[in-house]
Design a protein around this motif. Structure first.
Motif, short mmCIF file in Angstrom:
data_model
loop_
_atom_site.label_atom_id
_atom_site.label_comp_id
_atom_site.label_asym_id
_atom_site.label_seq_id
_atom_site.Cartn_x
_atom_site.Cartn_y
_atom_site.Cartn_z
N LYS A 1 -10.92 25.03 43.32
CA LYS A 1 -10.10 25.50 44.43
C LYS A 1 -10.76 26.72 45.07
CE LYS A 1 -5.71 23.84 42.51
NZ LYS A 1 -4.35 24.20 42.07
N PHE A 2 -10.40 26.98 46.31
CA PHE A 2 -11.02 28.06 47.07
C PHE A 2 -10.84 29.40 46.35
CE2 PHE A 2 -10.93 31.11 50.72
CZ PHE A 2 -12.27 30.98 51.05
N LYS A 3 -11.93 30.16 46.25
CA LYS A 3 -11.98 31.47 45.60
C LYS A 3 -11.73 31.39 44.09
CE LYS A 3 -10.89 34.36 49.59
NZ LYS A 3 -10.02 35.44 50.14
N LYS A 4 -11.83 30.19 43.52
CA LYS A 4 -11.70 30.03 42.07
C LYS A 4 -12.87 29.19 41.58
CE LYS A 4 -6.65 30.29 41.92
NZ LYS A 4 -5.40 29.61 41.47
N ASN A 5 -13.59 29.72 40.63
CA ASN A 5 -14.73 28.99 40.08
C ASN A 5 -14.31 28.28 38.79
OD1 ASN A 5 -17.30 28.00 39.77
ND2 ASN A 5 -18.14 29.90 38.92
N ILE A 6 -13.34 27.38 38.93
CA ILE A 6 -12.84 26.61 37.78
C ILE A 6 -12.94 25.13 38.17
CG2 ILE A 6 -10.92 26.24 36.18
CD1 ILE A 6 -9.81 28.97 37.20
N PRO A 7 -14.10 24.52 37.98
CA PRO A 7 -14.30 23.14 38.44
C PRO A 7 -13.52 22.12 37.63
CG PRO A 7 -16.19 23.89 37.19
CD PRO A 7 -15.30 25.08 37.35
N LEU A 8 -13.29 21.00 38.28
CA LEU A 8 -12.64 19.86 37.62
C LEU A 8 -13.74 19.07 36.90
CD1 LEU A 8 -9.83 18.41 37.45
CD2 LEU A 8 -10.57 17.04 39.40
N VAL A 9 -13.73 19.10 35.58
CA VAL A 9 -14.82 18.51 34.79
C VAL A 9 -14.27 17.42 33.87
CG1 VAL A 9 -16.17 20.63 34.86
CG2 VAL A 9 -14.58 20.23 32.95
N LEU A 10 -15.18 16.72 33.24
CA LEU A 10 -14.77 15.67 32.29
C LEU A 10 -14.11 16.31 31.08
CD1 LEU A 10 -15.06 12.56 32.16
CD2 LEU A 10 -17.04 12.93 30.68
N SER A 11 -12.94 15.82 30.74
CA SER A 11 -12.20 16.37 29.59
C SER A 11 -12.89 16.02 28.27
CB SER A 11 -10.77 15.82 29.59
OG SER A 11 -10.12 16.11 28.38
N LYS A 12 -12.78 16.90 27.32
CA LYS A 12 -13.33 16.63 26.00
C LYS A 12 -12.61 15.48 25.32
CE LYS A 12 -14.87 21.40 25.17
NZ LYS A 12 -14.71 22.61 24.31
N SER A 13 -11.37 15.23 25.74
CA SER A 13 -10.58 14.14 25.14
C SER A 13 -10.70 12.84 25.93
CB SER A 13 -9.11 14.56 25.04
OG SER A 13 -8.59 14.88 26.32
N ASN A 14 -11.54 12.83 26.97
CA ASN A 14 -11.70 11.62 27.79
C ASN A 14 -12.25 10.47 26.96
OD1 ASN A 14 -12.16 10.06 30.38
ND2 ASN A 14 -14.26 10.21 29.60
N LYS A 15 -11.65 9.28 27.14
CA LYS A 15 -12.09 8.09 26.40
C LYS A 15 -12.76 7.05 27.29
CE LYS A 15 -8.50 8.63 22.88
NZ LYS A 15 -7.34 8.00 22.17
N TYR A 16 -12.73 7.30 28.60
CA TYR A 16 -13.35 6.34 29.52
C TYR A 16 -14.86 6.56 29.59
CZ TYR A 16 -14.73 4.00 33.81
OH TYR A 16 -15.37 3.20 34.71
N LYS A 17 -15.62 5.47 29.57
CA LYS A 17 -17.08 5.53 29.69
C LYS A 17 -17.52 4.67 30.86
CE LYS A 17 -17.97 6.39 24.78
NZ LYS A 17 -18.69 5.93 23.55
N PRO A 18 -18.16 5.27 31.86
CA PRO A 18 -18.59 4.48 33.01
C PRO A 18 -19.79 3.61 32.65
CG PRO A 18 -19.44 6.70 33.17
CD PRO A 18 -18.52 6.69 31.97
N PRO A 19 -19.99 2.53 33.39
CA PRO A 19 -21.17 1.69 33.13
C PRO A 19 -22.44 2.47 33.43
CG PRO A 19 -20.09 1.05 35.18
CD PRO A 19 -19.17 2.01 34.49
N GLU A 20 -23.42 2.36 32.57
CA GLU A 20 -24.66 3.11 32.75
C GLU A 20 -25.60 2.37 33.70
OE1 GLU A 20 -26.47 4.08 29.09
OE2 GLU A 20 -24.73 5.15 28.29
N ILE A 21 -26.27 3.16 34.53
CA ILE A 21 -27.28 2.61 35.44
C ILE A 21 -28.61 3.27 35.10
CG2 ILE A 21 -28.02 2.33 37.84
CD1 ILE A 21 -25.13 2.51 38.66
N PRO A 22 -29.57 2.52 34.57
CA PRO A 22 -30.85 3.12 34.16
C PRO A 22 -31.65 3.62 35.35
CG PRO A 22 -30.96 0.73 34.05
CD PRO A 22 -29.53 1.07 34.35
N HIS A 23 -32.53 4.59 35.09
CA HIS A 23 -33.47 5.09 36.08
C HIS A 23 -32.75 5.69 37.29
CE1 HIS A 23 -36.25 2.92 33.59
NE2 HIS A 23 -35.74 1.76 33.96
N CYS A 24 -31.64 6.38 37.04
CA CYS A 24 -30.87 7.00 38.12
C CYS A 24 -30.76 8.49 37.84
CB CYS A 24 -29.48 6.38 38.21
SG CYS A 24 -28.40 7.21 39.39
#
Length: 460
Positions: free
Chosen positions: A257-280
């Motif tokens: 959010k504006f004037k806040k350096n707290i980014p929305l990141v992947l949670s440590k408890s996240n269980k979803y894994k996106p499909p991998e694309i090699p050489h990217c």
């Protein structure tokens, strides 16, 4: 995609309507910026379109995006002056430049355009100081299980915890997560919001039956009363039900959010894994970004619809959009309009009342004889004694008793209703004349007395 910097991409805050095409070499940058190209002309045989266009106003961007194809969509971003600007681009093009900005300058949002198919998404948050006993990670686990149960029950669709992308922007003061169900796509975010509100109402209804934390009664499929009680915070459930409004701005992965350096990141408890694309290059983060978008990647999916027929006090849900009158009789359905209601004199009175705000839309319910006015540009709420930051207010006119009161769309004020204020005498009297055939002599005389008018009535 080389040759232009992020400054070229976002452009100057003084000029936001030019279209840009990524050149093959930096020597042609100036020429291409002087000679804007149309987005469809830069569609490549392989990969996404690499053009983009900036706009000073949101509606211009949304209208332009409707004319495009190939996955182009609308975004909004905040510059150093705090002003939001708007852009149409393919998500991969947007990611390429946005991911190269300094972390503390990334204040970017997806615009969940009205009417577009969207994934089921949630904004879950609470204040840690006010809820010291709340365990956010366990609450998310319980909440996801609850959603999965309702999805199976209402749509006969099976999903699991591995379908849910979990993003985190929590701090020591506030727990804050976004959840995006990858396999569940609704026809639009109002339909998704209707489903979410239904779930929350079912949970609240169950918990209102005087259950306590020691009660292990079953809610659904193994979930106990104790499990559901853990979802309660000081302000109700920890699910924000206000994020399903039209053209909603939803923060992007790795953005703050504006004037806040707290980014929305992947949670440590996240269980979803996106499909991998090699050489990217930066493949993993890019895939998380694309999967985190609410309205991207919905093509080819079965679209879900959910209209909650359960209504509140006046047949209007908290979104103020999908409205029912609690009846299957079509003659009793509400009459909605962006123009005048059947009562223009009352429209004018409410318009003057909310100025400098204005009426965005009105809904007339013949079955209960009430009008609901959705107001924009004036969010003052009598409950909090100030303007709401994000949610609009509504004014309800009761034509049976001839008075008005204010409510709002903010979940925190869901139970609030201002005191009733009588409509002006001249409006009351005018309305009485419109329904004279349905009123008795005594009722007409009472109306005349209330209006302090001399009324010699002779029934025809």
């Amino acid at each position: 995609m080389s040759g232009l910097s992020t400054k070229n991409f976002y452009g100057s805050s003084k000029k936001r309507s030019s279209f840009h095409l990524v050149p093959s070499s930096s020597t042609s940058c100036k020429k291409l910026r002087r000679e804007p190209c149309h987005l469809t002309n830069v569609k490549r045989l392989l990969g996404p379109p690499i053009g983009w266009k900036n706009f000073p106003r949101q509606q211009e961007a949304l209208d332009y995006a409707k004319t495009k194809s190939s996955g182009c969509m609308s975004f909004t971003y905040e510059q150093s002056n705090g002003q939001r600007y708007f852009m149409v681009a393919h998500p991969e093009t947007f990611w390429y430049y946005d991911s190269r900005k300094p972390q503390n300058e990334r204040h970017t949002y997806e615009i969940i355009a009205e009417g577009n198919p969207c994934k089921l998404y949630f904004d879950l948050e609470f204040n840690r100081k006010n809820n010291p006993d709340s365990d956010g990670n366990k609450m998310i686990e319980t909440f996801v299980k609850t959603i999965i149960i309702f999805v199976k029950q209402k749509f006969d669709v099976v999903c699991n915890e591995e379908d849910v992308l979990d993003l985190d922007s929590s701090t020591a003061e506030k727990f804050s997560h976004h959840l995006i169900f990858q396999s569940l796509v609704f026809s639009n975010n109002l339909q998704a919001g209707s489903f979410v509100k239904f779930i929350c109402s079912e949970i609240n209804k169950f918990l209102s039956e005087d259950h306590n934390s020691e009660d292990n009664g079953c809610f659904y499929n193994g979930l106990t009363t104790k499990d559901l009680l853990s979802l309660k915070i000081d302000k109700g459930l920890f699910c924000d039900e206000s994020v399903y409004s039209r053209n909603r701005h939803f923060r992007l992965f790795n953005s703050s959010k504006f004037k806040k350096n707290i980014p929305l990141v992947l949670s440590k408890s996240n269980k979803y894994k996106p499909p991998e694309i090699p050489h990217c290059e930066d493949c993993f983060d890019k895939q998380i970004f694309l999967k985190s978008l609410i309205t991207f990647g919905c093509d080819g999916k079965v679209l879900l619809n959910f209209t909650n027929t359960m209504t509140n006090e006046i047949g209007v849900n908290s979104l103020g959009e999908q409205i029912h009158c609690g009846t299957k009789n079509k003659s009793d359905e509400c009459q909605s309009s962006y123009a005048s209601s059947p009562f223009p004199r009352i429209d004018k009175y409410i318009s003057n009342l909310v100025f400098p705000g204005k009426i965005f839309r009105n809904h007339y319910f013949p079955s209960v004889n009430k009008i609901v006015y959705s107001i924009v540009k004036n969010r003052y709420c009598g409950n909090v004694k100030r303007q709401h930051k994000n949610n609009n207010v509504k004014y309800i006119v009761d034509l049976n008793e001839m008075y008005w009161y204010q409510k709002c769309y903010d979940p925190d004020c869901e139970q609030y209703r201002s005191n009733g204020t009588k409509l002006p005498d001249e409006i009351c009297f005018e309305y009485a004349n419109r329904v004279v055939d349905n009123l008795s002599d005594s009722q007409l005389i009472q109306i005349a007395d209330d209006a302090q008018l001399t009324y010699n009535f002779t029934k025809q």
